[in-house]
Design a protein around this motif. Structure first.
Motif, mmCIF file in Angstrom:
data_model
loop_
_atom_site.group_PDB
_atom_site.id
_atom_site.type_symbol
_atom_site.label_atom_id
_atom_site.label_comp_id
_atom_site.label_asym_id
_atom_site.label_seq_id
_atom_site.Cartn_x
_atom_site.Cartn_y
_atom_site.Cartn_z
ATOM 1 N N THR A 1 0.966 -1.540 0.275
ATOM 2 C CA THR A 1 -0.071 -0.057 -0.439
ATOM 3 C C THR A 1 0.832 0.984 -0.504
ATOM 4 O OG1 THR A 1 -1.968 -1.361 0.948
ATOM 5 C CG2 THR A 1 -1.900 1.358 1.290
ATOM 6 N N SER A 2 1.801 1.723 0.704
ATOM 7 C CA SER A 2 2.750 2.538 0.850
ATOM 8 C C SER A 2 3.646 2.920 -0.347
ATOM 9 C CB SER A 2 3.722 1.980 2.103
ATOM 10 O OG SER A 2 5.011 1.030 1.338
ATOM 11 N N ARG B 1 0.716 4.630 -2.771
ATOM 12 C CA ARG B 1 0.703 5.556 -2.560
ATOM 13 C C ARG B 1 1.810 6.998 -2.483
ATOM 14 N NH1 ARG B 1 -0.398 3.807 3.029
ATOM 15 N NH2 ARG B 1 -3.067 3.878 3.874
ATOM 16 N N GLN C 1 1.362 6.990 -6.655
ATOM 17 C CA GLN C 1 0.322 8.071 -6.880
ATOM 18 C C GLN C 1 0.404 9.581 -5.897
ATOM 19 O OE1 GLN C 1 -2.597 6.341 -4.009
ATOM 20 N NE2 GLN C 1 -4.280 5.501 -5.567
ATOM 21 N N LYS C 2 1.353 9.906 -4.885
ATOM 22 C CA LYS C 2 1.332 11.107 -5.017
ATOM 23 C C LYS C 2 2.117 11.373 -6.102
ATOM 24 C CE LYS C 2 2.774 14.783 -1.916
ATOM 25 N NZ LYS C 2 3.572 15.517 -2.405
ATOM 26 N N ILE D 1 -4.830 9.805 -2.483
ATOM 27 C CA ILE D 1 -3.674 9.068 -2.165
ATOM 28 C C ILE D 1 -3.874 8.352 -1.084
ATOM 29 C CG2 ILE D 1 -1.681 9.799 -1.513
ATOM 30 C CD1 ILE D 1 -1.777 10.789 -3.561
ATOM 31 N N ASP D 2 -4.624 6.858 -1.800
ATOM 32 C CA ASP D 2 -5.830 6.221 -0.763
ATOM 33 C C ASP D 2 -4.674 4.321 -1.165
ATOM 34 O OD1 ASP D 2 -6.165 5.008 -2.872
ATOM 35 O OD2 ASP D 2 -8.330 5.378 -2.977
ATOM 36 N N GLY D 3 -3.764 4.387 -1.834
ATOM 37 C CA GLY D 3 -2.797 2.970 -1.834
ATOM 38 C C GLY D 3 -3.398 1.972 -2.740
#
Length: 274
Positions: free
Chosen positions: A3-4, A7, A10-11, A23-25
């Motif tokens: 998930t990290s 994120r 996405q960032k 930005i929810d992973g």
């Protein structure tokens, strides 16, 4: 994928205006579409068939490209999350979070000397040298700066309870630390964040084996930023600017589990490991 890691993707996509979602992973359609656009902008760095790769493989390829763009070697841009890529992404995450790439464990060279003949860490050797656990002579060694209990910063002390045999060694290390770093450096690196010393307890996860804390020969520093399973990529006490601090301990024969085993960076003890 972690998930990290999603994120992070996405960032970076958000920062370049290729992605406007949360930005929810979660690697959904919007994230996958943005990744494909980002890869298209870098197509000259990709194999010819990259558009045929799965969404997950394209996401990993994007991470690999981000690593290379930040001078971190992620290996071949192939969309596979092997050990080289995983390590590179870990460094990239640290770089984006802190502004610097942490040093790899292979670049850490602890001094392995034993001027006080500290024993091996086994119960017979420890008992012979220090006495039985929880039944040993203790002293309180003054610390030149105030120590804050790491999990309750309102609680402070200026003394460390330690085995009597270690009093002079510890006192010298603490004074040299203060002389080397001063109070500003001590606070900067969290050397005022105290995790405890003497503690009559068993090892975590054991019902029979005693912790070295039960002999009063171990100290924990800054536990919240140097957790049991954190390695040199994450532990704050692995910072290169603390090499001089570790040298003060190692020249006295103390052993850091972080510097020798790349785990439990909070823990330092006056006992060797075979």
């Amino acid at each position: 994928m972690k998930t990290s890691d999603i994120r992070l993707i996405q960032k970076k996509l958000f920062d370049t205006r290729l992605y406007t979602g949360a930005i929810d992973g979660k690697r959904g359609t919007q994230t996958n579409t943005a990744i494909e656009k980002a890869l298209a902008q870098r197509s000259s760095s990709l194999p010819d068939d990259w558009q045929n790769w799965s969404d997950k493989r394209q996401a990993i390829a994007y991470l690999q490209l981000l690593c290379h763009e930040n001078n971190i070697d992620a290996g071949k841009i192939d969309g596979f999350n092997g050990p080289t890529t995983a390590s590179a992404v870990k460094q990239l995450s640290a770089l984006l979070a802190t502004g610097s790439i942490p040093r790899g464990f292979g670049d850490i060279n602890p001094r392995r000397i034993n001027p006080h003949n500290f024993p091996l860490e086994n119960i017979n050797s420890l008992n012979e040298f220090y006495g039985k656990p929880c039944e040993i002579p203790l002293v309180q060694v003054p610390c030149p700066w105030n120590l804050r209990l790491d999990w309750d910063l309102r609680t402070t002390t200026n003394k460390i309870t330690i085995h009597k045999k270690l009093a002079d060694s510890l006192a010298g290390i603490l004074q040299n630390t203060y002389d080397t770093y001063g109070i500003n450096g001590i606070k900067q690196f969290g050397l005022d964040r105290y995790g405890g010393s003497m503690n009559c307890r068993k090892k975590r996860g054991s019902v029979s084996a005693w912790s070295t804390h039960a002999w009063g020969i171990s100290i924990d520093w800054f536990p919240s930023r140097n957790k049991l399973h954190w390695d040199s990529q994450k532990a704050s006490l692995a910072h290169p600017d603390l090499d001089a601090w570790w040298a003060l301990w190692e020249q006295e024969g103390w052993l850091s589990l972080g510097r020798t085993e790349n785990r439990d960076w909070m823990h330092i003890q006056a006992a060797k490991r075979g």
